[in-house]
Design a protein around this motif. Structure first.
Motif, PDB file in Angstrom:
ATOM      1  N   ASP A 266       0.835  -1.199   0.000  1.00 22.20           N
ATOM      2  CA  ASP A 266       0.000   0.000   0.000  1.00 22.20           C
ATOM      3  C   ASP A 266       0.870   1.250   0.000  1.00 22.20           C
ATOM      4  OD1 ASP A 266       1.021   0.055   2.573  1.00 22.20           O
ATOM      5  OD2 ASP A 266      -0.866  -0.515   3.530  1.00 22.20           O
ATOM      6  N   GLU A 267       0.240   2.401   0.042  1.00 16.85           N
ATOM      7  CA  GLU A 267       0.970   3.663  -0.046  1.00 16.85           C
ATOM      8  C   GLU A 267       1.950   3.826   1.103  1.00 16.85           C
ATOM      9  OE1 GLU A 267       0.087   8.513  -0.315  1.00 16.85           O
ATOM     10  OE2 GLU A 267      -1.551   7.092   0.095  1.00 16.85           O
ATOM     11  N   ALA A 268       1.513   3.536   2.320  1.00 20.56           N
ATOM     12  CA  ALA A 268       2.380   3.730   3.481  1.00 20.56           C
ATOM     13  C   ALA A 268       3.617   2.839   3.399  1.00 20.56           C
ATOM     14  CB  ALA A 268       1.601   3.441   4.769  1.00 20.56           C
ATOM     15  N   THR A 269       3.438   1.604   2.991  1.00 18.22           N
ATOM     16  CA  THR A 269       4.574   0.687   2.875  1.00 18.22           C
ATOM     17  C   THR A 269       5.508   1.135   1.761  1.00 18.22           C
ATOM     18  OG1 THR A 269       3.117  -1.107   3.617  1.00 18.22           O
ATOM     19  CG2 THR A 269       5.226  -1.729   2.656  1.00 18.22           C
ATOM     20  N   ALA A 270       4.939   1.608   0.671  1.00 17.36           N
ATOM     21  CA  ALA A 270       5.764   2.093  -0.431  1.00 17.36           C
ATOM     22  C   ALA A 270       6.604   3.284  -0.004  1.00 17.36           C
ATOM     23  CB  ALA A 270       4.874   2.467  -1.615  1.00 17.36           C
TER      24      ALA A 270
ATOM     25  N   PRO B 288       2.475  -9.767  -3.688  1.00 15.63           N
ATOM     26  CA  PRO B 288       1.315 -10.236  -4.459  1.00 15.63           C
ATOM     27  C   PRO B 288       0.846  -9.202  -5.475  1.00 15.63           C
ATOM     28  CG  PRO B 288       0.970 -10.572  -2.103  1.00 15.63           C
ATOM     29  CD  PRO B 288       2.185  -9.731  -2.248  1.00 15.63           C
ATOM     30  N   SER B 289       0.846  -7.929  -5.048  1.00 13.37           N
ATOM     31  CA  SER B 289       0.377  -6.838  -5.909  1.00 13.37           C
ATOM     32  C   SER B 289       0.774  -5.515  -5.266  1.00 13.37           C
ATOM     33  CB  SER B 289      -1.147  -6.905  -6.096  1.00 13.37           C
ATOM     34  OG  SER B 289      -1.798  -6.889  -4.839  1.00 13.37           O
ATOM     35  N   TYR B 290       0.484  -4.425  -5.977  1.00 17.01           N
ATOM     36  CA  TYR B 290       0.807  -3.072  -5.503  1.00 17.01           C
ATOM     37  C   TYR B 290      -0.403  -2.195  -5.789  1.00 17.01           C
ATOM     38  CZ  TYR B 290       5.556  -4.935  -5.889  1.00 17.01           C
ATOM     39  OH  TYR B 290       6.683  -5.724  -5.783  1.00 17.01           O
ATOM     40  N   SER B 291      -0.772  -1.366  -4.839  1.00 18.40           N
ATOM     41  CA  SER B 291      -1.859  -0.429  -5.108  1.00 18.40           C
ATOM     42  C   SER B 291      -1.388   0.594  -6.141  1.00 18.40           C
ATOM     43  CB  SER B 291      -2.279   0.284  -3.821  1.00 18.40           C
ATOM     44  OG  SER B 291      -1.289   1.221  -3.426  1.00 18.40           O
ATOM     45  N   ALA B 292      -2.349   1.227  -6.801  1.00 18.82           N
ATOM     46  CA  ALA B 292      -2.001   2.220  -7.820  1.00 18.82           C
ATOM     47  C   ALA B 292      -1.166   3.351  -7.234  1.00 18.82           C
ATOM     48  CB  ALA B 292      -3.280   2.777  -8.452  1.00 18.82           C
ATOM     49  N   VAL B 293      -1.519   3.774  -6.006  1.00 15.11           N
ATOM     50  CA  VAL B 293      -0.767   4.858  -5.367  1.00 15.11           C
ATOM     51  C   VAL B 293       0.635   4.383  -5.010  1.00 15.11           C
ATOM     52  CG1 VAL B 293      -0.721   6.478  -3.430  1.00 15.11           C
ATOM     53  CG2 VAL B 293      -2.905   5.862  -4.490  1.00 15.11           C
ATOM     54  N   ALA B 294       0.761   3.143  -4.544  1.00 14.62           N
ATOM     55  CA  ALA B 294       2.080   2.605  -4.220  1.00 14.62           C
ATOM     56  C   ALA B 294       2.982   2.598  -5.448  1.00 14.62           C
ATOM     57  CB  ALA B 294       1.946   1.201  -3.642  1.00 14.62           C
TER      58      ALA B 294
END
Length: 514
Positions: A312-316, A330-336
């Protein structure tokens, strides 16, 4: 000029066939290939018409005929061959375009034995091998990616050149060898024989690598033909970053294997030189990553990271604070992805939703390792910690110590022998490994962990041969220990644990990793 076309993979078939007709070729074809050509308005002769023999046995016998194989194997520069071909009304076939029944796809679909067996090609491999054997006179094309260059060469030089035919010959024999290896591998798997008397391996090249482990070593990356259900590095999607290196791939696989040990909660793993330098679980992925990174911030610089939940964004943003080589998740959010896009060289791999499953597990498979003149195979070390351990000390572990022991034992499996891991219930605290004696591994971990090791649990991948390693772990502050047991000095080591007031459990399972 006569060309024979019989393909399972029909990518690019129609424009290629149109080009051949335009360049003066007459086409022979069979089954679905013939139907595709006729549907496109491309003139083609059915093989049975050419051979004057019907297809029989439900289509199992179509091309196994002297007018086909004589046309392929005949040597126009040999007078005796020319005479026999003329006497038997055999016309030379100068171009053969064949790829084989979709055996691997049928297996991957979960089809039953009868369907799988029916998708073992017989006539196709025979034509491919015959054409490849006679490459001086026949061009064999098994890969649709070769259609365009073959057409261009015919157009420019009125024929397929010898060096191209030689290249196509090598590719053709590799194609049939890999096909047969897939069949052999499936049969061994069905018979539950992971170690057959004769071993054949089938892999497809993913990419050439700039170099191997070091710049003076050549390297390449290969993958299996069918994607496994479990997450894998070989089938992960590369979203951004520089080209993966040999060492990146090794470390990504190590990180993926370790993060799969903790499917129940969000987990972050940091790997450096194929060794865990940070592992943590938490209800929040960002916190798990920050905790894992904090275990050894120096080693985390330039490390490889694996997650078992969507980034997610915070982790990114947390990852963007440190230089990293590669990440698999597994995947990345668009914001990430927007956040990490600024790290242009950072390699991002997407392994798919299977990695985020709370029941995700390492893939049961065989590990292979080359040695001079041979190869070693073994089952992958995927043994889970037993639910019930044998407590051998006077004191049993507390519930918190038991959680820490289980965490340490899972991580220990992924550290090079002699492996020592200090852990809390939800994070790695320090590790030492790759040493020629166990006590040095303990001391290395102590140096790394310092005061954080007070009240920790410690795991050893194999038994303590002497009490010195245990004494050092106690001096570091560990209060509980897990080890396989089995040393002639077990009684001495257990007595040392009791002297230090430590809880000790033995598993009876060793986790050497060389």
């Amino acid at each position: 000029m006569l060309a024979l076309l019989s393909v399972s993979d029909k990518r690019g078939l129609v424009p290629f066939a149109q080009g051949l007709v335009r360049l003066g070729y007459r086409l022979l074809s069979t089954g679905g290939t013939l139907e595709a050509l006729k549907a496109a308005g491309i003139p083609a002769t059915q093989v049975s018409e050419h051979t004057q023999s019907p297809e029989i046995l439900g289509g199992r016998v179509k091309t196994l005929h002297p007018r086909i194989h004589g046309g392929i194997l005949g040597r126009p520069d040999l007078e005796s061959d020319k005479a026999e071909m003329a006497a038997n009304h055999i016309e030379p076939i100068s171009l053969v375009v064949v790829n084989l029944y979709p055996f691997r796809q049928t297996v991957a679909s979960g089809a039953g034995e009868d369907d799988v067996i029916e998708n073992i090609d017989i006539g196709g491999p025979a034509m491919v091998r015959a054409s490849a054997k006679n490459f001086k006179h026949v061009a064999i094309v098994v890969d649709p990616d070769d259609y365009a260059p073959v057409l261009a060469e015919i157009e420019g030089h009125k024929a397929v050149g010898l060096e191209t035919r030689r290249r196509l010959m090598r590719k053709a024999f590799a194609h049939t060898a890999a096909y047969d290896a897939s069949i052999s591998g499936w049969l061994s798997g069905e018979a539950q024989e992971p170690f057959p008397e004769e071993l054949s391996l089938a892999f497809r090249k993913v990419q050439g690598l700039r170099y191997g482990e070091n710049p003076h070593q050549r390297g390449a990356f290969y993958k299996e033909y069918a994607a496994p259900k479990e997450p894998s590095v070989a089938f992960a999607k590369v979203l951004q970053g520089k080209e993966l290196s040999y060492n990146n791939i090794l470390d990504l696989d190590a990180a993926l294997g370790l993060v799969l040990e903790f499917p129940e909660k969000p987990c972050a793993v940091v790997i450096k030189h194929n060794t865990p330098c940070g592992v943590a679980v938490d209800d929040v992925l960002e916190k798990a990553y920050r905790t894992a990174r904090a275990v050894d911030e120096v080693s985390a610089f330039g490390g490889i990271v694996a997650f078992n939940r969507e980034v997610d964004e915070a982790t990114a943003k947390a990852m963007a604070e440190t230089f990293l080589e590669a990440v698999i998740a597994p995947s990345y959010s668009a914001v990430a992805l927007q956040v990490l896009a600024g790290k242009k060289n950072l390699r991002l791999l997407e392994a798919g939703p299977a990695l985020a499953s709370p029941t995700a597990a390492p893939r049961p498979q065989v590990d292979a390792r080359s040695v001079s003149g041979g190869m070693l195979l073994m089952d992958r070390d995927a043994v889970e910690p037993p639910l019930e351990w044998k407590v051998v000390s006077k004191r049993a572990p507390t519930p918190e110590e038991e959680r820490a022991l289980r965490f340490a034992w899972k991580v220990c499996k992924h550290v090079k022998s002699n492996a020592i891991v200090f852990a809390a219930p939800a994070q790695l605290l320090a590790q030492g490994g790759g040493q020629t004696n166990r006590v040095d591994s303990v001391r290395i971990a102590m140096t790394r962990g310092g005061e954080a090791l007070k009240g920790s649990a410690v795991a050893s991948d194999a038994f303590f041969p002497f009490r010195d390693g245990l004494d050092e772990a106690a001096r570091a502050g560990a209060t509980a220990v897990i080890q396989p047991g089995g040393s002639v000095r077990d009684a001495e080591v257990i007595a040392a644990a009791d002297e230090h007031g430590m809880a000790m459990v033995v598993t009876g399972v060793r986790h050497f990793r060389h």
